[in-house]
Design an enzyme around this catalytic site. Structure first.
Site, PDB file in Angstrom:
ATOM      1  N   ASN A  12     -20.674  20.100 -37.599  1.00  0.00           N
ATOM      2  CA  ASN A  12     -19.775  20.208 -38.754  1.00  0.00           C
ATOM      3  C   ASN A  12     -18.332  20.310 -38.246  1.00  0.00           C
ATOM      4  OD1 ASN A  12     -18.092  21.486 -40.709  1.00  0.00           O
ATOM      5  ND2 ASN A  12     -19.910  22.020 -41.891  1.00  0.00           N
ATOM      6  N   ASP A  14     -15.519  20.505 -40.080  1.00  0.00           N
ATOM      7  CA  ASP A  14     -14.568  20.999 -41.085  1.00  0.00           C
ATOM      8  C   ASP A  14     -13.386  21.749 -40.476  1.00  0.00           C
ATOM      9  OD1 ASP A  14     -16.300  20.113 -43.037  1.00  0.00           O
ATOM     10  OD2 ASP A  14     -17.008  22.107 -43.613  1.00  0.00           O
ATOM     11  N   HIS A  15     -13.688  22.581 -39.465  1.00  0.00           N
ATOM     12  CA  HIS A  15     -12.627  23.489 -39.015  1.00  0.00           C
ATOM     13  C   HIS A  15     -11.654  22.846 -38.037  1.00  0.00           C
ATOM     14  CE1 HIS A  15     -14.098  26.401 -41.670  1.00  0.00           C
ATOM     15  NE2 HIS A  15     -15.317  26.335 -41.142  1.00  0.00           N
ATOM     16  N   ARG A  23      -0.742  22.958 -40.257  1.00  0.00           N
ATOM     17  CA  ARG A  23       0.603  22.437 -40.042  1.00  0.00           C
ATOM     18  C   ARG A  23       0.910  21.229 -40.935  1.00  0.00           C
ATOM     19  NH1 ARG A  23       3.727  23.962 -35.438  1.00  0.00           N
ATOM     20  NH2 ARG A  23       3.400  26.198 -35.365  1.00  0.00           N
ATOM     21  N   HIS A  48     -17.745  19.015 -45.226  1.00  0.00           N
ATOM     22  CA  HIS A  48     -17.802  19.577 -46.581  1.00  0.00           C
ATOM     23  C   HIS A  48     -16.492  19.261 -47.283  1.00  0.00           C
ATOM     24  CE1 HIS A  48     -18.616  23.493 -49.100  1.00  0.00           C
ATOM     25  NE2 HIS A  48     -18.413  22.439 -49.858  1.00  0.00           N
ATOM     26  N   ARG A  50     -14.473  20.108 -50.087  1.00  0.00           N
ATOM     27  CA  ARG A  50     -14.396  21.165 -51.104  1.00  0.00           C
ATOM     28  C   ARG A  50     -13.472  20.752 -52.243  1.00  0.00           C
ATOM     29  NH1 ARG A  50     -15.684  26.533 -50.689  1.00  0.00           N
ATOM     30  NH2 ARG A  50     -16.990  27.044 -48.919  1.00  0.00           N
ATOM     31  N   ARG A  54      -9.541  22.372 -48.811  1.00  0.00           N
ATOM     32  CA  ARG A  54      -8.916  23.287 -47.850  1.00  0.00           C
ATOM     33  C   ARG A  54      -9.058  22.795 -46.417  1.00  0.00           C
ATOM     34  NH1 ARG A  54     -12.894  28.481 -48.347  1.00  0.00           N
ATOM     35  NH2 ARG A  54     -12.412  28.182 -50.531  1.00  0.00           N
ATOM     36  N   HIS A  55     -10.073  21.965 -46.147  1.00  0.00           N
ATOM     37  CA  HIS A  55     -10.149  21.412 -44.789  1.00  0.00           C
ATOM     38  C   HIS A  55     -10.312  19.883 -44.855  1.00  0.00           C
ATOM     39  CE1 HIS A  55     -14.320  22.433 -45.703  1.00  0.00           C
ATOM     40  NE2 HIS A  55     -14.186  23.692 -45.382  1.00  0.00           N
ATOM     41  N   GLU A  75     -21.433  17.424 -47.319  1.00  0.00           N
ATOM     42  CA  GLU A  75     -21.734  18.635 -48.100  1.00  0.00           C
ATOM     43  C   GLU A  75     -20.841  18.614 -49.331  1.00  0.00           C
ATOM     44  OE1 GLU A  75     -21.133  22.146 -45.842  1.00  0.00           O
ATOM     45  OE2 GLU A  75     -22.605  21.601 -44.342  1.00  0.00           O
ATOM     46  N   THR A 105     -16.426  31.043 -47.022  1.00  0.00           N
ATOM     47  CA  THR A 105     -17.385  30.026 -46.598  1.00  0.00           C
ATOM     48  C   THR A 105     -18.547  30.042 -47.595  1.00  0.00           C
ATOM     49  OG1 THR A 105     -18.763  29.249 -44.751  1.00  0.00           O
ATOM     50  CG2 THR A 105     -18.581  31.623 -45.020  1.00  0.00           C
ATOM     51  N   THR A 106     -19.491  29.124 -47.431  1.00  0.00           N
ATOM     52  CA  THR A 106     -20.606  29.044 -48.375  1.00  0.00           C
ATOM     53  C   THR A 106     -21.461  30.303 -48.232  1.00  0.00           C
ATOM     54  OG1 THR A 106     -20.542  26.679 -47.964  1.00  0.00           O
ATOM     55  CG2 THR A 106     -22.415  27.513 -49.220  1.00  0.00           C
ATOM     56  N   GLU A 156     -32.103  22.506 -46.619  1.00  0.00           N
ATOM     57  CA  GLU A 156     -31.469  23.165 -45.482  1.00  0.00           C
ATOM     58  C   GLU A 156     -31.536  24.670 -45.745  1.00  0.00           C
ATOM     59  OE1 GLU A 156     -27.828  21.556 -43.922  1.00  0.00           O
ATOM     60  OE2 GLU A 156     -27.200  23.520 -43.183  1.00  0.00           O
ATOM     61  N   HIS A 199     -25.893  27.573 -40.725  1.00  0.00           N
ATOM     62  CA  HIS A 199     -24.859  28.518 -41.155  1.00  0.00           C
ATOM     63  C   HIS A 199     -24.800  29.723 -40.219  1.00  0.00           C
ATOM     64  CE1 HIS A 199     -21.907  30.649 -43.521  1.00  0.00           C
ATOM     65  NE2 HIS A 199     -21.736  29.528 -44.193  1.00  0.00           N
ATOM     66  N   GLY A 200     -23.654  29.840 -39.562  1.00  0.00           N
ATOM     67  CA  GLY A 200     -23.399  31.001 -38.720  1.00  0.00           C
ATOM     68  C   GLY A 200     -24.058  30.960 -37.352  1.00  0.00           C
ATOM     69  N   GLY A 221     -21.145  24.438 -37.133  1.00  0.00           N
ATOM     70  CA  GLY A 221     -19.741  24.075 -37.139  1.00  0.00           C
ATOM     71  C   GLY A 221     -18.806  25.111 -36.564  1.00  0.00           C
TER      72      GLY A 221
END
Ligand code: PXP
Length: 265
Positions: A12, A14-15, A23, A48, A50, A54-55, A75, A105-106, A156, A199-200, A221
């Protein structure tokens, strides 16, 4: 099912976009990160989109679909806007997640049982376009049954509660969450669902999950992108790949707690 079945790793990205957006420019580019992930052994890319962007942004989805040569798992919340975007881009898979604007987060799984009537047309329209549909659910029988009755191809399983307990060294809770995940993986596969998890997950928590033979894919991710600051993205993904493969082959890493020191090398 053979316990040595290849366990796919969906990365993932996203980040990477979170850092880019801090920036407002184009660097670092999540599509470049996806290409590095492919070279490092990822089997797919997850992103994802959203509601608040946001990302990941809309333009990223088009580029991820066209430029990376790996299956894209989009996602998304089950909203008319996201459905339209998914039908336009036809990713390999769509993972439907719950989404609350104010969450970091989700936070939990989708209530596939309670939202049956809302989800049914979304699952049907995506499936009709040849998109594999995944539902991100908690490890509960009622949610597995709901996913099956909706005609989803994939579930999932949300590993967040397990990971939180493991990282807090709450061992009884960790083991109970692992047992719930293992049972859901078995039941889901017996129902004919393809079972994924995520997740996590971190180097320290991945092994007991990766060792569950019914799981076909993990989506990871935040930890990989964070770890990339220290070891590079390719290094963090390669290390995760090794831990997953060792666990799948029944190595020491698959024992609960055994990876706590191993993962920190
Ligand atoms: N799977 C799903 C459905 C998610 O929503 C997320 C987070 O976006 C992940 C996997 C990856 O979680 P993490 O970033 O904590 O590894």
């Amino acid at each position: 099912m053979s316990p040595t079945t290849h366990l796919r790793l969906g990365v993932n990205i996203d980040h990477v976009a979170t850092i880019r957006n801090a920036r407002g420019g184009e660097h670092p580019d999540p599509v470049r990160a996806a290409k590095v992930a492919a070279a490092a052994g990822a089997d797919g890319i997850t992103a994802h989109l959203r509601e608040d962007r946001r990302h990941i942004r809309d333009g990223d989805i088009a580029r991820l679909k066209d430029d990376i040569g790996l299956p894209l798992n989009l996602e998304m919340a089950a909203t008319p806007e996201m459905l339209k975007i998914a039908l336009r881009h036809t990713p390999h898979a769509c993972c439907i997640v719950p989404e609350r604007r104010e969450e970091v987060t989700t936070e939990g799984g989708l209530d596939a049982a309670g939202l049956h009537n809302h989800l049914a047309p979304v699952v049907a329209r995506l499936s009709d376009k040849g998109i594999r549909v995944s539902l991100f659910i908690n490890a509960e029988t009622r949610q597995l049954e709901a996913a099956r009755s909706l005609g989803a191809h994939i579930v999932e399983l949300h590993t967040g509660a397990y990971c939180e307990a493991a990282l807090a060294h709450e061992n009884a809770k960790r083991d109970a969450e692992l047992a719930r995940l293992a049972e859901a993986a078995r039941n889901g596969a017996a129902m004919g669902l393809e079972v994924h998890a995520g997740h996590g997950l971190t180097f320290d928590t991945v092994a007991p999950v990766a060792a569950m033979p019914e799981l076909m894919e993990l989506n990871i991710g935040h930890f990989l992108i964070g770890e990339a600051i220290f070891t590079g993205l390719e290094g963090s993904i390669r290390r995760m790949r090794v831990l997953m493969d060792e666990a799948r082959q029944g190595g020491r890493a698959s024992l609960p707690g055994a990876s706590e020191t191993k993962g920190r090398t």
